[in-house]
Design an enzyme around this catalytic site. Structure first.
Site, PDB file in Angstrom:
ATOM      1  CD  GLU A  98     -30.699  25.220 -13.022  1.00  0.00           C
ATOM      2  OE1 GLU A  98     -31.444  24.471 -12.376  1.00  0.00           O
ATOM      3  OE2 GLU A  98     -29.630  25.636 -12.578  1.00  0.00           O
ATOM      4  CG  ASP A  99     -34.312  23.379  -9.951  1.00  0.00           C
ATOM      5  OD1 ASP A  99     -33.326  23.896 -10.512  1.00  0.00           O
ATOM      6  OD2 ASP A  99     -34.330  23.122  -8.744  1.00  0.00           O
ATOM      7  CG  ASP A 102     -33.232  32.762  -6.264  1.00  0.00           C
ATOM      8  OD1 ASP A 102     -33.559  33.956  -6.228  1.00  0.00           O
ATOM      9  OD2 ASP A 102     -33.220  32.053  -5.255  1.00  0.00           O
ATOM     10  CG  PHE A 151     -37.061  28.658   0.371  1.00  0.00           C
ATOM     11  CD1 PHE A 151     -35.812  29.084  -0.072  1.00  0.00           C
ATOM     12  CD2 PHE A 151     -37.251  27.308   0.619  1.00  0.00           C
ATOM     13  CE1 PHE A 151     -34.772  28.172  -0.255  1.00  0.00           C
ATOM     14  CE2 PHE A 151     -36.206  26.389   0.440  1.00  0.00           C
ATOM     15  CZ  PHE A 151     -34.974  26.831   0.002  1.00  0.00           C
ATOM     16  NE  ARG A 164     -32.416  17.314  -3.749  1.00  0.00           N
ATOM     17  CZ  ARG A 164     -31.863  18.464  -4.132  1.00  0.00           C
ATOM     18  NH1 ARG A 164     -32.477  19.207  -5.032  1.00  0.00           N
ATOM     19  NH2 ARG A 164     -30.729  18.882  -3.623  1.00  0.00           N
TER      20      ARG A 164
END
Ligand code: PRP
Length: 178
Positions: A98-99, A102, A151, A164
């Site tokens: 996963e990046d 959260d 963010f 991205r």
């Protein structure tokens, strides 16, 4: 990009060094085995492709796409599978890539779903972790960086599908209209 300013949180070089370290830890964990990387689209593609080229063990890769309902920058909790894995994972050693973690809701759902398919083992590596935002208890097995509640975009992460391609991780700040 007109409506936002960006500040570098993690440089390309910092990420590069940490990915190398993570690859070492993961290679040690799976020594003598083959690991099936499950890359969660889309954000994790950049991390997964950098990580897999540094692993010293046998590797397969498959992709899964999930969607969460909700507002633009916050996960709501409801998750559905948009693209499932191509093959059975029964008896395989899985590493979900996963990046970012959260709220934890996405990985909580994915892990429960994949565990029901009886893999031999299931672990999670995430490049970024934002523990301050958790809604469900979730601890990744391997983590690149813990970050504050900013963010962030870049290195695969987007805002409205933009940014991205940035090589580093940037903090997205609203403002500077025009
Ligand atoms: C991001 C990220 C995780 C999820 C984490 O995906 O890649 O899958 O959000 O959030 P959570 O812990 O609150 O569930 P996103 O929905 O932005 O899709 P993308 O990877 O296609 O950009």
């Amino acid at each position: 990009m007109k409506n936002s300013t960006q500040k570098v949180l993690l440089s390309e070089a910092q990420i590069d060094r940490r990915v190398e370290e993570l690859a070492g830890e993961i290679s040690a964990e799976y020594r003598g085995k083959k690991v099936l990387l499950v890359c969660v689209l889309k954000g994790a593609v950049v991390f997964a492709s950098d990580l897999m080229r540094r692993l010293k063990v046998a590797v397969e890769i498959d992709f899964m796409a999930v969607s969460s309902y909700g507002s633009e920058t916050a996960s709501s909790g409801a998750v559905r599978i948009l693209k499932d894995l191509d093959s059975s994972i029964r008896g395989k050693d899985l590493l979900i890539v996963e990046d970012i973690v959260d709220t934890g809701l996405t990985l909580d759902y994915i892990c429960k779903n994949l565990l029901s398919r009886k893999p031999s083992s299931l672990k999670v590596v995430t490049l970024l972790d934002k523990p301050a935002r958790r809604k469900v208890e979730f601890t990744p097995d391997f983590c690149g960086f813990e970050i504050p509640d900013y963010f962030v975009v870049g290195y695969g992460l987007d805002f409205d599908e933009n940014y991205r391609q940035l090589p580093g991780i940037h903090i997205l700040q609203p403002g500077n209209k025009g």
